[in-house]
Scaffold this motif. Structure first.
Motif, mmCIF file in Angstrom:
data_model
loop_
_atom_site.group_PDB
_atom_site.id
_atom_site.type_symbol
_atom_site.label_atom_id
_atom_site.label_comp_id
_atom_site.label_asym_id
_atom_site.label_seq_id
_atom_site.Cartn_x
_atom_site.Cartn_y
_atom_site.Cartn_z
ATOM 1 N N LEU A 106 23.522 -79.128 -41.366
ATOM 2 C CA LEU A 106 22.331 -79.746 -41.325
ATOM 3 C C LEU A 106 21.047 -78.707 -41.267
ATOM 4 O O LEU A 106 21.051 -77.708 -40.392
ATOM 5 N N SER A 107 19.934 -79.137 -41.950
ATOM 6 C CA SER A 107 18.920 -78.000 -42.028
ATOM 7 C C SER A 107 17.682 -78.850 -41.776
ATOM 8 O O SER A 107 17.577 -80.132 -42.193
ATOM 9 N N ILE A 108 16.821 -78.318 -40.650
ATOM 10 C CA ILE A 108 15.414 -79.023 -40.777
ATOM 11 C C ILE A 108 14.483 -78.034 -41.096
ATOM 12 O O ILE A 108 14.318 -76.783 -40.668
ATOM 13 N N ALA A 109 13.314 -78.333 -41.860
ATOM 14 C CA ALA A 109 12.173 -77.780 -42.094
ATOM 15 C C ALA A 109 11.196 -78.424 -41.583
ATOM 16 O O ALA A 109 10.903 -79.661 -41.731
ATOM 17 N N LEU A 110 10.411 -77.865 -40.590
ATOM 18 C CA LEU A 110 9.421 -78.535 -39.542
ATOM 19 C C LEU A 110 8.098 -78.041 -39.808
ATOM 20 O O LEU A 110 7.734 -76.888 -39.525
ATOM 21 N N ASP A 111 7.116 -78.736 -40.393
ATOM 22 C CA ASP A 111 5.811 -78.447 -40.775
ATOM 23 C C ASP A 111 4.980 -79.008 -40.020
ATOM 24 O O ASP A 111 4.486 -80.206 -40.085
ATOM 25 N N LYS A 112 4.416 -78.433 -38.874
ATOM 26 C CA LYS A 112 3.474 -78.748 -37.900
ATOM 27 C C LYS A 112 2.184 -78.791 -38.295
ATOM 28 O O LYS A 112 1.272 -78.925 -37.731
ATOM 29 N N ASP A 113 1.932 -77.872 -39.431
ATOM 30 C CA ASP A 113 0.588 -77.646 -39.808
ATOM 31 C C ASP A 113 0.007 -79.095 -40.762
ATOM 32 O O ASP A 113 -1.032 -79.442 -40.698
ATOM 33 N N PHE A 119 14.931 -82.842 -44.252
ATOM 34 C CA PHE A 119 16.133 -82.795 -43.767
ATOM 35 C C PHE A 119 17.064 -82.508 -44.784
ATOM 36 O O PHE A 119 16.605 -83.090 -45.914
ATOM 37 N N ALA A 120 18.108 -81.619 -44.757
ATOM 38 C CA ALA A 120 18.725 -81.201 -45.902
ATOM 39 C C ALA A 120 20.225 -81.227 -45.508
ATOM 40 O O ALA A 120 20.564 -81.029 -44.079
ATOM 41 N N ILE A 121 21.279 -81.571 -46.394
ATOM 42 C CA ILE A 121 22.618 -81.530 -45.933
ATOM 43 C C ILE A 121 23.400 -80.450 -46.941
ATOM 44 O O ILE A 121 23.095 -80.475 -48.021
ATOM 45 N N ASN A 122 23.973 -79.647 -46.290
ATOM 46 C CA ASN A 122 24.740 -78.523 -47.239
ATOM 47 C C ASN A 122 23.700 -77.913 -48.004
ATOM 48 O O ASN A 122 24.190 -77.392 -49.202
ATOM 49 N N GLY A 123 22.493 -77.415 -47.524
ATOM 50 C CA GLY A 123 21.637 -76.886 -48.572
ATOM 51 C C GLY A 123 20.866 -77.917 -49.427
ATOM 52 O O GLY A 123 19.808 -77.310 -50.275
ATOM 53 N N VAL A 124 21.038 -79.016 -49.631
ATOM 54 C CA VAL A 124 20.412 -79.972 -50.362
ATOM 55 C C VAL A 124 19.349 -80.772 -49.699
ATOM 56 O O VAL A 124 19.638 -81.681 -48.926
ATOM 57 N N TRP A 125 18.005 -80.765 -49.887
ATOM 58 C CA TRP A 125 17.123 -81.336 -49.392
ATOM 59 C C TRP A 125 16.977 -82.818 -49.917
ATOM 60 O O TRP A 125 17.116 -83.179 -50.888
ATOM 61 N N ALA A 129 13.182 -84.079 -51.720
ATOM 62 C CA ALA A 129 12.065 -83.288 -50.991
ATOM 63 C C ALA A 129 12.138 -81.814 -51.353
ATOM 64 O O ALA A 129 13.070 -81.362 -51.958
ATOM 65 N N ASN A 130 10.746 -81.138 -51.308
ATOM 66 C CA ASN A 130 10.600 -79.731 -51.479
ATOM 67 C C ASN A 130 10.021 -79.215 -50.374
ATOM 68 O O ASN A 130 8.498 -79.409 -50.549
ATOM 69 N N PRO A 131 10.086 -78.597 -49.297
ATOM 70 C CA PRO A 131 9.192 -78.298 -48.173
ATOM 71 C C PRO A 131 8.476 -77.289 -48.715
ATOM 72 O O PRO A 131 7.124 -77.434 -48.241
ATOM 73 N N ALA A 132 8.834 -76.264 -49.653
ATOM 74 C CA ALA A 132 7.838 -75.326 -50.125
ATOM 75 C C ALA A 132 6.623 -75.903 -50.787
ATOM 76 O O ALA A 132 5.395 -75.358 -50.509
ATOM 77 N N ALA A 133 6.958 -77.099 -51.491
ATOM 78 C CA ALA A 133 5.918 -77.559 -52.185
ATOM 79 C C ALA A 133 5.118 -78.793 -51.301
ATOM 80 O O ALA A 133 4.020 -79.191 -51.730
ATOM 81 N N GLY A 134 5.711 -79.157 -50.430
ATOM 82 C CA GLY A 134 5.063 -80.202 -49.339
ATOM 83 C C GLY A 134 5.519 -81.599 -49.777
ATOM 84 O O GLY A 134 4.407 -82.589 -49.451
ATOM 85 N N ARG A 169 21.664 -65.084 -36.509
ATOM 86 C CA ARG A 169 22.432 -64.616 -37.481
ATOM 87 C C ARG A 169 21.970 -65.155 -38.944
ATOM 88 O O ARG A 169 21.065 -65.871 -39.194
ATOM 89 N N PRO A 170 22.603 -64.548 -39.956
ATOM 90 C CA PRO A 170 22.111 -65.094 -41.452
ATOM 91 C C PRO A 170 22.095 -66.568 -41.335
ATOM 92 O O PRO A 170 23.168 -67.355 -40.853
ATOM 93 N N PHE A 171 21.217 -66.948 -42.075
ATOM 94 C CA PHE A 171 21.258 -68.555 -42.404
ATOM 95 C C PHE A 171 22.400 -68.884 -43.335
ATOM 96 O O PHE A 171 22.601 -68.038 -44.256
ATOM 97 N N ALA A 172 22.842 -69.902 -43.189
ATOM 98 C CA ALA A 172 23.996 -70.406 -44.161
ATOM 99 C C ALA A 172 23.394 -70.740 -45.530
ATOM 100 O O ALA A 172 24.260 -70.317 -46.648
ATOM 101 N N ILE A 173 22.271 -71.172 -45.739
ATOM 102 C CA ILE A 173 21.719 -71.378 -47.386
ATOM 103 C C ILE A 173 21.238 -69.976 -47.601
ATOM 104 O O ILE A 173 20.784 -69.210 -47.035
ATOM 105 N N SER A 174 21.013 -70.019 -48.930
ATOM 106 C CA SER A 174 20.817 -68.508 -49.557
ATOM 107 C C SER A 174 19.416 -68.271 -49.232
ATOM 108 O O SER A 174 18.978 -67.132 -48.891
ATOM 109 N N SER A 175 18.347 -68.948 -48.983
ATOM 110 C CA SER A 175 17.130 -68.726 -48.665
ATOM 111 C C SER A 175 16.406 -69.882 -47.969
ATOM 112 O O SER A 175 16.369 -70.897 -48.457
ATOM 113 N N ILE A 176 15.688 -69.585 -47.109
ATOM 114 C CA ILE A 176 14.790 -70.826 -46.185
ATOM 115 C C ILE A 176 13.715 -70.986 -47.087
ATOM 116 O O ILE A 176 13.110 -70.187 -47.911
ATOM 117 N N PRO A 177 12.959 -72.350 -47.164
ATOM 118 C CA PRO A 177 12.060 -72.539 -47.844
ATOM 119 C C PRO A 177 10.787 -71.599 -47.502
ATOM 120 O O PRO A 177 10.406 -71.034 -46.650
#
Length: 195
Positions: A106-113, A119-125, A129-134, A169-177
């Motif tokens: 499970l992944s969380i991208a938290l944008d407090k700004d 939320f993502a499951i096994n790297g799939v948002w 959703a697209n956290p980078a694009a908001g 440690r290295p994250f399991a997904i290839s790159s964080i948003p």
């Protein structure tokens, strides 16, 4: 955070591995709350107890006692729940993607700004959703200005075993948003600055 006084979870591996007690609803929190910035963290759900699979990963901004409450049973808490394919907040369930189970990441991208949660499951948002694009995030504006803590929750009789990754440690997904950082990176940068 092993000093959180509610519940009887056990911790190991620098307090990054957790086994909840399963005696009652209750959740365990990260040590640091985040009031601004964009943050990423992962939780690997590695085992469930005899009480069944009932796990939540999310954020908590309501720091009243947590024992007896599931994550999302109150306002300003959001719990991504494995059995509903969505999340709880203010005791209401909301659809947001797929169900998940033991062995999933499970992944969380938290944008407090911008007051959004992803939320993502096994790297799939989830929720396309697209956290980078908001886009496609959960509105958490009711917790604007409040510190938000990463949280893991169990259910009565359902022990949760897993491991949190804040970047130690290295994250399991290839790159964080793009635009997001881990809590550990920020703590390290503060340490360098203070030296």
């Amino acid at each position: 955070n092993p000093l959180w006084p509610f519940g009887a979870s056990t911790y190991s591996n620098g307090n990054l591995d957790v086994v909840t007690d399963g005696a009652s609803y209750g959740y365990t929190l990260s040590t640091f709350g985040l009031a601004t910035g964009k943050w990423y963290a992962e939780f690997t759900y590695s085992a469930a107890g005899a009480g069944g699979q009932y796990c939540q990963f999310g954020i908590a901004s309501n720091l009243a006692p947590t024992l007896g409450y599931y994550l999302g049973s109150r306002s300003n808490d959001w719990g991504f729940s494995q059995h509903i394919g969505g999340y709880y907040t203010s005791a209401a369930s909301n659809s947001y993607g797929s169900t998940w189970s033991v062995g999933d990441l499970l992944s969380i991208a938290l944008d407090k700004d911008n007051n959004r949660l992803y939320f993502a499951i096994n790297g799939v948002w989830q929720n396309s959703a697209n956290p980078a694009a908001g886009t496609g995030g959960v509105d958490i504006s009711s917790a604007a200005g409040l510190p938000s803590f990463f949280a893991v929750c169990d259910s009565a009789g359902a022990v949760v075993t897993g491991s949190i990754n804040f970047g130690q440690r290295p994250f399991a997904i290839s790159s964080i948003p793009t635009g997001y950082v881990s809590r550990l990176i920020q703590v390290h940068l503060i340490s360098i600055y203070r030296q």
